[in-house]
Design an enzyme around this catalytic site. Sequence first.
Site, PDB file in Angstrom:
ATOM      1  N   SER A 202     -76.872 -60.205 -60.321  1.00 30.80           N
ATOM      2  CA  SER A 202     -76.946 -58.839 -60.822  1.00 30.80           C
ATOM      3  C   SER A 202     -78.368 -58.284 -60.839  1.00 30.80           C
ATOM      4  O   SER A 202     -78.561 -57.075 -60.714  1.00 30.80           O
ATOM      5  CB  SER A 202     -76.337 -58.743 -62.223  1.00 30.80           C
ATOM      6  OG  SER A 202     -76.854 -59.754 -63.064  1.00 30.80           O
TER       7      SER A 202
ATOM      8  N   HIS B 128     -81.615 -57.636 -65.451  1.00 27.11           N
ATOM      9  CA  HIS B 128     -81.224 -56.396 -64.807  1.00 27.11           C
ATOM     10  C   HIS B 128     -82.399 -55.443 -64.659  1.00 27.11           C
ATOM     11  O   HIS B 128     -82.619 -54.852 -63.590  1.00 27.11           O
ATOM     12  CB  HIS B 128     -80.106 -55.718 -65.613  1.00 27.11           C
ATOM     13  CG  HIS B 128     -78.816 -56.470 -65.582  1.00 27.11           C
ATOM     14  ND1 HIS B 128     -77.712 -56.076 -66.306  1.00 27.11           N
ATOM     15  CD2 HIS B 128     -78.442 -57.587 -64.912  1.00 27.11           C
ATOM     16  CE1 HIS B 128     -76.715 -56.912 -66.083  1.00 27.11           C
ATOM     17  NE2 HIS B 128     -77.140 -57.844 -65.246  1.00 27.11           N
TER      18      HIS B 128
END
Length: 300
Positions: A199, A245
Amino acid sequence: MTNPGWGGTASEGTPPPQPRCVHHPDRPTALSCTRCGRPACPDCLCAASVGHQCVDCVAAGQRDVPQARTVAGAPVRTQLPTPLLTYVLIAVNVLIFAVTAVQSRSVMDNHIASPLFLDWVLWGPAVAAGEFSRIVTSGFLHIGLMHLAVNMFALYVIGRDTEMVLGRARYLAVYVIALLGGSASVLMLDPLIPTAGASGAIFGLLGAQAVILLRLKRSPMPVLAVIAINVIISVTIPGISLWGHMGGLVAGAAATAALLYVPGAVGARDRKSAGTAGWFALGGVGLLTLVVTAAAVAAI
């Protein structure tokens, strides 16, 4: 009586030999290329806007036509493009997940008893002890089938368009830098929590798409809305690495901005110099990411 000369001699009545095709000397032809004038058989002629041109002139004309390119300098393919690298990345992630699932005998708890997972997961103390490969390998691990499915779907949706605009080499460079940026952020701000997943790199591709839209003078609001939603999810749902992230997002956006804006800022006037300037700028972002990573590891 004398000969009046009707019809001339036998040799004078023989027609001249017919020209031969330049590519097929065994084929006589009455045709010729309208561009170079050389004789050519029907197989060696192509229809042109005026008359017919030989295959050599057609090839020369195609070389003279500049290749259409994207804003990042990648060639534009007229046929249906194939985001090959995105598919390869998905396949690699799925394959590694399958190995961990087989080792742990579980698709939901593949992180518990898999030696591969334990050796590859990002964990600050292990990295500080010299296991630097975890900085990269952790980006190809996933915790459970749902984690894998969500990330691979996002990579499929986001990666295809980004790869087509950036081109495969630049796309891979941005992906790797985003992955490194996510790992660096985790090592700096949350090093004691084991972290895994693609991610961080995928957030980097979201950042890349936002920069591409800005460069094309289009609104980046749809991408920014997706980023905002995912940030809210990262904050509200336990177990999701917000710092991974954010690190990937910043690194991916910075790498893409270096590719798209630096060539114009330094006054690059042709494709070759623009490409060189973009790669140097991209390398600078990558080097800075490595420096930040080294500093984070040293501080653990």
